[in-house]
Design an enzyme around this catalytic site. Structure first.
Site, short mmCIF file in Angstrom:
data_model
loop_
_atom_site.label_atom_id
_atom_site.label_comp_id
_atom_site.label_asym_id
_atom_site.label_seq_id
_atom_site.Cartn_x
_atom_site.Cartn_y
_atom_site.Cartn_z
N ARG A 7 -5.34 7.94 -82.09
CA ARG A 7 -4.99 6.93 -83.10
C ARG A 7 -6.25 6.39 -83.76
NH1 ARG A 7 -5.99 1.76 -84.84
NH2 ARG A 7 -6.15 1.08 -82.65
N ASP A 8 -7.02 5.60 -83.07
CA ASP A 8 -8.19 4.98 -83.68
C ASP A 8 -9.26 6.02 -84.02
OD1 ASP A 8 -9.63 2.85 -84.67
OD2 ASP A 8 -10.44 2.26 -82.73
N HIS A 199 -12.49 -3.00 -76.12
CA HIS A 199 -12.55 -1.91 -77.09
C HIS A 199 -13.88 -2.05 -77.83
CE1 HIS A 199 -10.68 0.77 -80.25
NE2 HIS A 199 -11.63 0.19 -80.97
N HIS A 201 -17.15 -0.49 -80.21
CA HIS A 201 -17.71 0.47 -81.15
C HIS A 201 -19.22 0.49 -80.93
CE1 HIS A 201 -14.26 1.20 -84.12
NE2 HIS A 201 -13.75 0.53 -83.10
N CYS A 232 -12.48 1.74 -88.64
CA CYS A 232 -11.37 1.01 -89.25
C CYS A 232 -11.41 1.20 -90.76
CB CYS A 232 -11.46 -0.48 -88.91
SG CYS A 232 -10.18 -1.48 -89.69
N ASN A 241 -15.95 4.70 -82.22
CA ASN A 241 -15.76 4.13 -80.89
C ASN A 241 -16.80 4.70 -79.93
OD1 ASN A 241 -12.94 2.78 -81.15
ND2 ASN A 241 -12.66 4.81 -82.03
#
Length: 292
Positions: A7-8, A199, A201, A232, A241
């Site tokens: 997803r991300d 989470h 980055h 994003c 990430n």
């Protein structure tokens, strides 16, 4: 560990992968031993075309014992789609700053929290656990520093509505270990019965230090993305990430067992880079030493 690559990791890439390729990616993650995977996002495909076909992806993922698939939702329509597609858990993003929240979700933070309350209740009624990710918890690209008190209050609101987990996201990669320690303690005070997840980055090369600091603080769940892909679409210069394989290396060398095959994840990151037509970010800084 929560693998967020499907997803991300993919949502900010120029090349959109087909549902079949995304299913193959997820299958490789499961084969490597990853047991929690953020597989899809139930958002408007016109805004995030890389996430189109969520239902097709969920229909094709391997259903194995102990594997949990999460779907990102932002509103009740997204939740309805996620429940119908058969996700095991849902993840709701609430951005800690109004400006970023407006660009990301078209509403203020308070309005996103109202939507969260509705989603959390409906998910509970359906028997599906709901987690909240607090985006821009360390800083906002438009408003600057995010007040830690605001993050703690959002976490309190998450727990009050029944969140089983709260994730603090360093969406633009500005956080440092001192912030990790401070936010960990504040959120545990504000939401003591909810699992804390982070989470990170690696925009400014602090992501892995932040992850290990969270582990030192007793955090047991971290997000990571195979190959280090991610970002994003609504945050300027939000790079990838932390890479799952590099986080596994740091954890395993520190004596933390994960049950995940690091070499298999690293191979998946390389394979994914081939599909996307770009080298995996995790490979770019590697210069020998111990094998992956």
């Amino acid at each position: 560990m929560l693998e967020v690559g499907p997803r991300d990791g993919l949502q900010n890439e120029a090349r959109a992968l087909s549902p079949d390729d995304r299913i193959a990616f997820i299958t490789r993650c499961v084969d490597a031993g990853l047991r929690r995977i953020e597989a899809v996002s139930f958002v408007n495909p016109k805004r995030v075309p890389q996430m189109a076909g969520a239902e097709e992806v969920m229909a094709g993922v391997p259903r194995r014992e102990g594997v949990s698939y999460s779907g990102l939702v932002l509103n009740r329509r997204g939740l309805d789609r996620a429940l119908e597609a058969g996700v095991d858990e849902v993840n709701v993003v609430v951005v800690a700053s109004d400006t970023f929240c407006s660009r990301n979700q078209g509403c203020t933070t308070d309005e996103a929290l109202d939507a969260w309350d509705d989603i959390a209740k409906a998910a509970a009624d359906a028997g599906v656990p709901a987690a909240m990710t607090i985006a821009a918890a360390f800083g906002c690209p438009f408003e600057g520093e995010t007040p830690p008190e605001r993050v703690a209050e959002i976490a309190r609101r998450a727990e009050a509505a029944g969140a089983f987990e709260v994730a603090l996201a360093d969406t633009i990669g500005v956080g440092v270990p001192a912030q990790v320690r401070d936010l960990t303690r504040r959120v545990r005070d504000a939401a003591p019965s909810t699992t804390l997840r982070f989470h990170f980055h690696n925009t400014r090369n602090t992501g892995y230090a932040n992850a290990l600091t969270a582990v030192d603080e007793g955090v047991t769940v971290l997000d990571a993305s195979a190959g280090g892909f991610g970002g994003c679409p609504f945050a300027p210069a939000a790079t990838g990430n932390i890479a799952t394989e590099d986080l596994l290396y740091a954890l395993h060398r520190s004596g933390v067992e994960t049950g995940v095959d690091m070499a298999a994840v690293a191979a998946t990151g390389t394979w994914l880079g081939g599909l996307l037509g770009t080298p995996a970010p995790a490979l770019l800084g590697r210069a020998g030493g111990f094998p992956a």
